[in-house]
Every structure is written in C-alpha cells, then in structure tokens.
Design an enzyme around this catalytic site. Sequence first.
Site, mmCIF file in Angstrom:
data_model
loop_
_atom_site.group_PDB
_atom_site.id
_atom_site.type_symbol
_atom_site.label_atom_id
_atom_site.label_comp_id
_atom_site.label_asym_id
_atom_site.label_seq_id
_atom_site.Cartn_x
_atom_site.Cartn_y
_atom_site.Cartn_z
ATOM 1 N N SER A 181 -7.024 -13.833 6.809
ATOM 2 C CA SER A 181 -5.206 -13.759 6.282
ATOM 3 C C SER A 181 -4.610 -13.768 8.011
ATOM 4 C CB SER A 181 -5.728 -12.984 5.540
ATOM 5 O OG SER A 181 -6.514 -11.998 5.165
ATOM 6 N N GLU A 214 -1.060 -11.200 9.543
ATOM 7 C CA GLU A 214 -0.444 -10.024 8.967
ATOM 8 C C GLU A 214 0.652 -9.607 10.065
ATOM 9 O OE1 GLU A 214 -1.746 -5.860 8.140
ATOM 10 O OE2 GLU A 214 -0.385 -5.205 9.596
ATOM 11 N N ASP A 241 2.301 6.567 5.649
ATOM 12 C CA ASP A 241 2.849 7.332 6.246
ATOM 13 C C ASP A 241 4.239 8.854 5.776
ATOM 14 O OD1 ASP A 241 0.437 8.166 6.905
ATOM 15 O OD2 ASP A 241 0.713 5.879 8.491
ATOM 16 N N PHE A 278 -1.696 4.146 20.669
ATOM 17 C CA PHE A 278 -1.486 3.917 19.490
ATOM 18 C C PHE A 278 -3.335 3.959 18.259
ATOM 19 C CE2 PHE A 278 -1.468 0.839 14.880
ATOM 20 C CZ PHE A 278 -0.121 1.606 14.303
ATOM 21 N N HIS A 305 -9.161 -10.113 8.763
ATOM 22 C CA HIS A 305 -7.808 -10.669 8.717
ATOM 23 C C HIS A 305 -6.985 -10.236 9.640
ATOM 24 C CE1 HIS A 305 -4.312 -8.829 6.138
ATOM 25 N NE2 HIS A 305 -4.045 -7.889 7.458
HETATM 26 C C1 LIG Z 1 -4.546 -3.214 6.329
HETATM 27 C C2 LIG Z 1 -4.030 -1.615 5.784
HETATM 28 C C3 LIG Z 1 -2.356 -2.048 6.073
HETATM 29 C C4 LIG Z 1 -1.110 -1.336 6.660
HETATM 30 N N1 LIG Z 1 -0.310 -1.412 5.783
HETATM 31 C C5 LIG Z 1 1.070 -0.748 6.047
HETATM 32 C C6 LIG Z 1 1.888 -0.477 5.867
HETATM 33 O O1 LIG Z 1 2.633 -2.302 6.036
HETATM 34 N N2 LIG Z 1 2.428 0.345 5.591
HETATM 35 C C7 LIG Z 1 2.612 1.261 6.371
HETATM 36 O O2 LIG Z 1 3.667 2.168 6.375
HETATM 37 N N3 LIG Z 1 1.517 2.143 6.241
HETATM 38 C C8 LIG Z 1 0.332 0.815 6.004
HETATM 39 N N4 LIG Z 1 -0.975 1.092 6.188
HETATM 40 C C9 LIG Z 1 -1.289 2.360 6.756
HETATM 41 C C10 LIG Z 1 -1.086 3.327 5.767
HETATM 42 O O3 LIG Z 1 -0.018 3.719 4.776
HETATM 43 C C11 LIG Z 1 -1.946 4.621 6.026
HETATM 44 O O4 LIG Z 1 -3.395 4.536 7.058
HETATM 45 C C12 LIG Z 1 -1.922 6.013 5.684
HETATM 46 O O5 LIG Z 1 -2.132 7.277 6.001
HETATM 47 C C13 LIG Z 1 -2.479 5.677 4.257
HETATM 48 O O6 LIG Z 1 -3.313 4.773 3.367
HETATM 49 P P1 LIG Z 1 -3.739 4.282 2.176
HETATM 50 O O7 LIG Z 1 -2.738 3.363 1.056
HETATM 51 O O8 LIG Z 1 -4.765 4.521 2.512
HETATM 52 O O9 LIG Z 1 -3.607 5.755 1.007
HETATM 53 P P2 LIG Z 1 -4.673 6.360 -0.139
HETATM 54 O O10 LIG Z 1 -5.634 4.988 0.150
HETATM 55 O O11 LIG Z 1 -3.691 7.154 -0.675
HETATM 56 O O12 LIG Z 1 -5.444 7.202 0.899
HETATM 57 C C14 LIG Z 1 -4.346 8.608 2.064
HETATM 58 C C15 LIG Z 1 -5.352 9.527 1.972
HETATM 59 O O13 LIG Z 1 -5.657 10.458 1.068
HETATM 60 C C16 LIG Z 1 -6.386 11.105 0.158
HETATM 61 N N5 LIG Z 1 -6.859 11.051 -0.691
HETATM 62 C C17 LIG Z 1 -6.645 10.308 -1.774
HETATM 63 N N6 LIG Z 1 -6.313 9.902 -3.142
HETATM 64 C C18 LIG Z 1 -6.094 11.541 -2.806
HETATM 65 C C19 LIG Z 1 -5.733 12.579 -3.875
HETATM 66 N N7 LIG Z 1 -6.401 12.485 -4.946
HETATM 67 N N8 LIG Z 1 -5.920 14.114 -3.162
HETATM 68 C C20 LIG Z 1 -6.187 14.128 -2.356
HETATM 69 N N9 LIG Z 1 -6.511 13.103 -1.507
HETATM 70 C C21 LIG Z 1 -6.196 12.421 -1.950
HETATM 71 C C22 LIG Z 1 -7.602 9.977 0.961
HETATM 72 O O14 LIG Z 1 -8.858 9.916 0.660
HETATM 73 C C23 LIG Z 1 -6.597 10.182 2.871
HETATM 74 O O15 LIG Z 1 -7.590 10.317 2.844
HETATM 75 C C24 LIG Z 1 -1.790 0.032 6.492
HETATM 76 C C25 LIG Z 1 -2.840 0.546 6.973
HETATM 77 C C26 LIG Z 1 -3.706 -0.426 6.398
HETATM 78 C C27 LIG Z 1 -5.613 -0.068 6.818
#
Ligand SMILES: Cc1cc2nc3c(=O)[nH]c(=O)nc-3n(C[C@H](O)[C@H](O)[C@H](O)COP(=O)(O)OP(=O)(O)OC[C@H]3O[C@@H](n4cnc5c(N)ncnc54)[C@H](O)[C@@H]3O)c2cc1C
Length: 318
Positions: free
Chosen positions: A35, A37, A129, A237, A287
């Site tokens: 896949s 990105e 973020d 980065f 990916h």
């Molecule tokens: C494959 C991939 C694609 C990405 N694409 C994008 C994109 O298109 N746009 C963008 O802006 N960013 C993107 N990111 C970055 C991502 O948004 C960041 O890394 C962000 O900080 C975390 O997103 P997450 O979905 O992993 O968050 P989550 O899974 O919600 O976790 C974030 C943090 O919060 C903690 N956490 C989760 N639930 C709770 C809770 N209930 N209470 C307290 N802490 C909690 C987790 O342990 C973790 O440390 C991407 C990252 C990856 C790996």
Amino acid sequence: MSHTPPPAPLERWLTGPRFAALPARDGGHKAPELSFEFFPPRTEVLDQQLWHCIRRLEPLAPRFVSVTYGAGGSTQARTHATVSRIVRETTLAPAAHLTCVNATRDEIDAVARAYWQVGVRHIVALRGDVPGGGGYVPRPGGYAYAADLVAGLKHIANFEISVAAYPEVHPTALSPEADLDNLKRKLDAGASRAITNYFFDAETYLRFLDRCLAAGITAPIVPGIMPVSNFAQAMKFSASCGISVPGWLGYLFEGLEEDHDTRRMVAAVVAAEQVRVLQASGIDEFHFYTLNRPDLVYAIAHILGVRPGPVVPATTIA
Ligand SMILES: Cc1cc2nc3c(=O)[nH]c(=O)nc-3n(C[C@H](O)[C@H](O)[C@H](O)COP(=O)(O)OP(=O)(O)OC[C@H]3O[C@@H](n4cnc5c(N)ncnc54)[C@H](O)[C@@H]3O)c2cc1C
C-alpha cells in the site's frame, strides 16, 4: 480478542523459516501486498507531481493507497478532493486519513458520510497532532482518541479501518504496555489492521511484532517503510516523533550532502535491505510512505517481486 484464526503473516512468523533467499520467479514466492501513502499537495505543480506518482505506482496494483489529513480546513479539503479524484479516475482503492483534532463529532461524522457517499470504503483513523506542536487536549464534543473515532466510524458505516501503531512507542504514551493496550482498544473497536510508524532497524519492528503477539494482538501489523534519501531532513523529522536513527544510517550518508544521485542509490539499497530482511522474516505486506515521489518505491517494490500488471481504465470497471 475476536480475531481468529491468526492471519497468515503472523502464522508464518511463528512457524516459517527465519530467512529466505531473494525471491525467484520459479521459487514459488508470492509477491507481497503493498500500500502507498500520499499527501495532498498545496500547489498546482505539486499536484502534478502527486498525479505522476499515482500513475507510476498504479500498475503495481497496491491493496490500497492512503491520503493524509492535516489539521487545517484547506488541507482537509485537499484530502477530500484527492481521494475523490482517485475514486473517479483510477483503479485504486483509496483510504482517507481522518483525525480527531479541532473538530466536533458531528463535523467528523459529516466528513465520513461524504466519503462513504463518493465510494470511499476505507479510513485510516487517527487522533492527529495539534498544529504547531503543543500538548493534545481532547476537544469537548469531539472524539478524544483514535479508539473513539474508530467506534464512531463503525456506527456510520461498515468502513474498513486501519489505525496507527508505534514500534518505538508513541512519544506521549504512559508506558509501552499502555501503548499496546491502546492499540488493542483500537482493534477491538473495529479496526482491522495497524500500520506502523516508520523505523530504520528491522529488528525494532520484529521485536514490536513479538510484543503484539505476546499481548494477544493477531490483526496484521503492517510495517511502514520510509525510503530516506535526505538524511538531514530525516534526522530532524525523526527527532520530532521519537524515532531512533541508527548510527549506521548516518555513516552511510556521510559526505554525500551535495551528491544527490549517490544519495538516492544509497537510499534504494538501505530500504531494499530493510524490506528484504522483513520479507525473509515472513512479512508479506508493506506500507510505503512515498512522499509523493514514486521512483525509490517503484524500485523497492520491484526487488520485492511486485511487477506491474495492465491498468484497467476506471470507466470500464462495473
Ligand atoms: C500510519 C500513520 C499515519 C498517520 N497519518 C496522519 C495524518 O494523516 N494526519 C495527522 O495529523 N497525523 C497522522 N499521523 C500521526 C498521528 O496522528 C500522531 O502520531 C498522533 O500523535 C497519534 O495518533 P494515534 O491515532 O496513534 O492516536 P491514539 O491511538 O489516540 O494515541 C495517542 C496517544 O494517546 C494515548 N492514549 C490513547 N487513548 C488514551 C486515553 N483514553 N487516555 C490517555 N491516553 C490515551 C496513546 O497511548 C498514545 O500515546 C499518522 C501516524 C501513522 C503511524
């Protein structure tokens, strides 16, 4: 966990050979699933670069292509436009990234419904973020974390959902265990696959896979591969998202700052070596973070045994 039986890659990791030779045409090797990105471009010129990239990689018949999502309104519109055009004009299955940042549930749900309406069936569900850095605080009335977003999306439609995973642990996770618990929550909420942040040492990913298995996670954890040809940029980065850059990588790029061509050749070797080690360890799905540049990814896919097939024009697909 409800994910039984275990998917093939994990089964092979547990029971298959630990090392295999380069894939040979007559060796019975199955080419891996890929896949890609992309990110939505800001200018007309960059848009042309993106579409060149999409057209070049399309014949490799990836399982899906994903388009990232930013926090600002204009980037979000660009994501939507790019994803919609992929649906209309290509044979590719797009996955739209969607984040929780700076939006209410209603706003996010409306975006998801609009995607479903134009034929998008796959979402990469993320927390996102805060723009410009700074601590993340869930927005009142919004989805707090990615696991909440996954659950919300599943209420809207039966999307295929991918989520993020962190072989080196998310920078703000309370502990590696808490981060794995979070990954489990996202899968239990309805995601069917995790895509990892990039990493440079294959070992880092393989050990993470071991930890996932030990925690009872059996959904595919697809390695995210970032071919790096600009070492200085990669250092900067990586530091911002907690990814370790091994000394050997710096050594390989040493003295090549002004030598773009050699850097690209070194980049191809490094990424090819990385995916080959993973492939030899039984990994058969990858990916690629393309950065909208197709050539390195195309070459690495070729080494993995992925060859172009005919592209059927989108209009002839029933
Ligand atoms: C494959 C991939 C694609 C990405 N694409 C994008 C994109 O298109 N746009 C963008 O802006 N960013 C993107 N990111 C970055 C991502 O948004 C960041 O890394 C962000 O900080 C975390 O997103 P997450 O979905 O992993 O968050 P989550 O899974 O919600 O976790 C974030 C943090 O919060 C903690 N956490 C989760 N639930 C709770 C809770 N209930 N209470 C307290 N802490 C909690 C987790 O342990 C973790 O440390 C991407 C990252 C990856 C790996």
